[in-house]
Design an enzyme around this catalytic site. Structure first.
Site, PDB file in Angstrom:
ATOM      1  N   PHE A  12       0.977  -1.732  -0.174  1.00 43.25           N
ATOM      2  CA  PHE A  12      -0.190   0.172  -0.202  1.00 43.25           C
ATOM      3  C   PHE A  12       0.531   1.183  -0.001  1.00 43.25           C
ATOM      4  O   PHE A  12       0.675   1.961  -0.787  1.00 43.25           O
ATOM      5  CB  PHE A  12      -0.763  -0.087   1.121  1.00 43.25           C
ATOM      6  CG  PHE A  12      -1.720   1.064   1.606  1.00 43.25           C
ATOM      7  CD1 PHE A  12      -2.247   1.752   0.705  1.00 43.25           C
ATOM      8  CD2 PHE A  12      -2.040   1.926   2.814  1.00 43.25           C
ATOM      9  CE1 PHE A  12      -3.010   2.916   0.929  1.00 43.25           C
ATOM     10  CE2 PHE A  12      -2.052   2.771   2.756  1.00 43.25           C
ATOM     11  CZ  PHE A  12      -3.513   3.599   1.572  1.00 43.25           C
ATOM     12  N   ASP A  44      18.653 -14.135   6.458  1.00 41.52           N
ATOM     13  CA  ASP A  44      19.649 -14.124   8.145  1.00 41.52           C
ATOM     14  C   ASP A  44      20.806 -12.627   7.248  1.00 41.52           C
ATOM     15  O   ASP A  44      20.658 -12.375   5.787  1.00 41.52           O
ATOM     16  CB  ASP A  44      20.517 -15.413   7.973  1.00 41.52           C
ATOM     17  CG  ASP A  44      21.340 -15.511   6.095  1.00 41.52           C
ATOM     18  OD1 ASP A  44      22.373 -15.004   6.705  1.00 41.52           O
ATOM     19  OD2 ASP A  44      20.627 -16.713   5.608  1.00 41.52           O
ATOM     20  N   PRO A  45      20.939 -12.705   8.143  1.00 41.31           N
ATOM     21  CA  PRO A  45      21.624 -11.154   7.410  1.00 41.31           C
ATOM     22  C   PRO A  45      23.066 -11.617   6.944  1.00 41.31           C
ATOM     23  O   PRO A  45      23.007 -10.583   6.058  1.00 41.31           O
ATOM     24  CB  PRO A  45      22.578 -10.380   9.599  1.00 41.31           C
ATOM     25  CG  PRO A  45      21.556 -11.080   9.968  1.00 41.31           C
ATOM     26  CD  PRO A  45      20.862 -11.794   9.842  1.00 41.31           C
ATOM     27  N   ASN A  78       7.623  -6.059  12.441  1.00 37.25           N
ATOM     28  CA  ASN A  78       8.044  -4.468  12.221  1.00 37.25           C
ATOM     29  C   ASN A  78       9.573  -4.733  13.019  1.00 37.25           C
ATOM     30  O   ASN A  78      10.104  -3.550  12.421  1.00 37.25           O
ATOM     31  CB  ASN A  78       6.829  -3.878  13.063  1.00 37.25           C
ATOM     32  CG  ASN A  78       5.591  -4.279  12.603  1.00 37.25           C
ATOM     33  OD1 ASN A  78       5.405  -3.554  10.730  1.00 37.25           O
ATOM     34  ND2 ASN A  78       4.704  -4.372  13.575  1.00 37.25           N
ATOM     35  N   TYR A 128       0.743  -4.586  17.960  1.00 44.58           N
ATOM     36  CA  TYR A 128       1.781  -3.289  17.240  1.00 44.58           C
ATOM     37  C   TYR A 128       2.194  -2.538  17.041  1.00 44.58           C
ATOM     38  O   TYR A 128       3.871  -2.377  16.672  1.00 44.58           O
ATOM     39  CB  TYR A 128       0.332  -3.118  16.729  1.00 44.58           C
ATOM     40  CG  TYR A 128       0.644  -1.976  15.229  1.00 44.58           C
ATOM     41  CD1 TYR A 128       0.800  -2.820  13.962  1.00 44.58           C
ATOM     42  CD2 TYR A 128      -0.062  -0.820  15.092  1.00 44.58           C
ATOM     43  CE1 TYR A 128       0.758  -2.224  12.765  1.00 44.58           C
ATOM     44  CE2 TYR A 128       0.547   0.191  14.003  1.00 44.58           C
ATOM     45  CZ  TYR A 128       0.882  -0.674  12.951  1.00 44.58           C
ATOM     46  OH  TYR A 128       1.511   0.075  11.738  1.00 44.58           O
TER      47      TYR A 128
END
Length: 283
Positions: A12, A44-45, A78, A128
């Site tokens: 979005f 993974d990093p 997040n 959240y």
């Protein structure tokens, strides 16, 4: 020529950022990896660092995030993605600018009428909001990376999903009914195209003085009034009921209004699209 990496370009918010960058006159190569290229929810990093080392970006924009799901899903989508990108950038692109999209939910409930400023205490009470605050704190505390976290209030406009109260109302109205949760809350609705403008400005601004910036309209509007306006635009003449359960993400905060002064001072950004135009675009 600089290179901009945009994660979440089909979502979005990310879709609008991509369109704005595609038409930007400044010379830059835009790279938009999809999940098939690099899935930030499972990578993974080391894999992310290898990708960044190959692309050599000057800017990394993160429009990946989760709006719903369990605690683990919210934190992974997040805070986890933010941590992953910061860790990879530290070894593969330490001089690049990093911009993430946060949320007004980081503030938690505030007194009715209070205008939320970036210096206000952040006291989220939902998973959240906590997950987004964790991402913002990582940006603030990771001084090795030039990072910004934009606290986006309630984005609306073209491409809105049913995760948003107005998107959910639109889908229900299209189905001939409108059984919604309580609509008495006051919300700061900001057009997704204005949000994209703030992201692009954050990508290019030189030496920002602040790391956390509100992105909102600066106005509080009753959700009930916004839904009524949506009904008019959609031609919905049925009854709008408020009998469903409130959203766990937003139900705990009855008031929301952004102080957008810092966005102007740091980014030269102000919202420009009225709510009525946003609703027309989404309807």
């Amino acid at each position: 020529m600089s290179t901009i990496v945009l994660f979440g370009a089909t979502g979005f918010l990310g879709r609008q950022v991509r369109e704005l960058l595609a038409g930007d006159p400044r010379p830059a190569q835009l790279v938009c990896p999809g999940r098939a290229d690099l899935d930030l929810l499972s990578a993974d990093p080391g894999a992310v660092a290898a990708f960044l080392r190959e692309v050599a970006p000057s800017v990394v924009l993160n429009c990946v995030g989760r709006m719903s799901g369990g605690h683990a899903e919210l934190f992974r989508g997040n805070a986890g993605v933010t941590a992953l990108l910061l860790e990879a950038m530290a070894v593969a692109a330490p001089r690049a600018r990093f911009v993430r999209l946060g949320s007004a939910a980081e503030y938690g409930p505030v007194p009715y009428g209070h205008v939320q400023h970036e210096e206000d205490p952040a006291r989220p009470i939902t998973a959240y909001g906590i997950s987004h605050l964790a991402g913002t704190l990582l940006v603030e505390r990771t001084r090795e990376i030039d990072g910004l976290s934009l606290r986006v209030f309630n984005p609306v406009g073209p491409g809105i999903s049913a995760d948003n109260v107005l998107g959910r109302a639109r889908e229900l109205m299209r189905a001939g009914r409108a059984d919604l949760g309580p609509l008495g809350a006051m919300r700061d609705f900001v057009d997704v195209r204005d949000v994209a403008d703030a992201v692009v400005r954050a990508a290019f601004v030189a030496e920002p003085a602040e790391r956390v910036i509100n992105v909102g309209s600066g106005r509080a509007v009753a959700v009930r009034e916004a839904v009524k306006l949506l009904a008019e635009v959609c031609g919905f003449t049925g009854e709008i009921r408020e009998s469903a359960l409130a959203s766990g993400r937003a139900g705990a905060a009855p008031w929301s209004r952004a102080d957008v002064g810092r966005a102007w001072d740091v980014l030269g950004w102000r919202p420009s699209i009225p709510l009525a135009d946003s609703i027309k675009a989404m309807a």
